[in-house]
Scaffold this active site. Sequence first.
Site, PDB file in Angstrom:
ATOM      1  N   SER A  15       0.830  -1.199   0.000  1.00 12.19           N
ATOM      2  CA  SER A  15       0.000   0.000   0.000  1.00 12.19           C
ATOM      3  C   SER A  15       0.873   1.261   0.000  1.00 12.19           C
ATOM      4  CB  SER A  15      -0.879  -0.053   1.252  1.00 12.19           C
ATOM      5  OG  SER A  15      -1.976   0.756   1.107  1.00 12.19           O
ATOM      6  N   ARG A  38       0.816   8.471   5.020  1.00 14.29           N
ATOM      7  CA  ARG A  38      -0.108   7.803   5.950  1.00 14.29           C
ATOM      8  C   ARG A  38      -1.516   8.407   5.872  1.00 14.29           C
ATOM      9  NH1 ARG A  38       1.864   3.873   9.489  1.00 14.29           N
ATOM     10  NH2 ARG A  38       0.092   3.117  10.664  1.00 14.29           N
ATOM     11  N   HIS A  41      -3.041   6.970   2.857  1.00 17.49           N
ATOM     12  CA  HIS A  41      -3.374   5.580   3.178  1.00 17.49           C
ATOM     13  C   HIS A  41      -4.735   5.501   3.866  1.00 17.49           C
ATOM     14  CE1 HIS A  41      -2.609   1.832   5.701  1.00 17.49           C
ATOM     15  NE2 HIS A  41      -2.436   1.407   4.474  1.00 17.49           N
TER      16      HIS A  41
END
Length: 208
Positions: A15, A38, A41
């Site tokens: 990812s 992040r 994500h």
Amino acid sequence: MPEYIRDGAEIYRRSFATIRAEARLGDLPDDVARVAVRMIHACGMVDLVDDLAWSPGVVARARVALNAGAPVLCDASMVASGVTRRRLPAGNDVICTLGDARVPGLARRLGTTRSAAALELWRDRLAGAVVAVGNAPTALFRLLELLREGAGPPAAVLGVPVGFIGAAESKQALEEYGGDLAYLVVHGRRGGSAMAAAAVNAIASEEE
Ligand SMILES: C/C1=C2N=C(/C=C3N=C(/C(C)=C4\N[C@@](C)([C@@H]5N=C1[C@](C)(CCC(=O)O)[C@H]5CC(=O)O)[C@@](C)(CC(=O)O)[C@@H]4CCC(=O)O)[C@@](C)(CC(=O)O)[C@@H]\3CCC(=O)O)C(C)(C)[C@@H]/2CCC(=O)O
């Protein structure tokens, strides 16, 4: 059923690799890029970087504060729930006052939302804290009002409230607040509790 990956660490690895391949991270300082990865994500939108703005050194300032034991003040319990406690470097308190029994009364008395009224209960923890606003624009507006009224400034404000009413405006106001207030925002309507928690988690630990 299609084949799917069952290894959590491998899912994270792929990812993050996909995000690093697809997002335009090149113009970001390394530490901001880590936080952006992040946050992306958490929402699946690689173009989030286009709306990202930050003050110089915000990530380092937030990290130093966390290392020194600063609390994380969250507007919503969804944000607080998303902060991974084991990543926090000093057993830091993660505080959301929205559910405090005094808040509904405060909101009525002050004529505002519960999210904004909940900040009245931050006053004695605000100076030097890391603030994470992921939901409520009124909380971010109220934070800036408290600072103008002389409340002790936080070490950093991660300002990513989401939505259509007040979200873009509150984040613009944070960027324009000036002084020495360290901030990271996602301009426009995008944001959210998961994104705010992801930003805290990225700053709290180098670990992917
Ligand atoms: C206007 C509000 C907005 N809420 C949004 C999106 C989501 N909110 C969820 C939940 C569960 C909660 N939202 C409250 C914070 C509640 N939301 C509001 C307020 C009415 C006002 C906030 C503001 O405008 O600044 C706010 C209530 C208040 O008086 O402050 C919540 C406290 C409501 C409640 O359940 O009591 C609650 C937060 C609970 C907690 O975590 O502590 C959603 C999950 C929506 C849902 O339930 O369907 C969702 C989560 C989004 C996220 O990622 O955080 C908006 C879109 C942000 C919106 C503000 C902007 C707008 O355009 O309307």
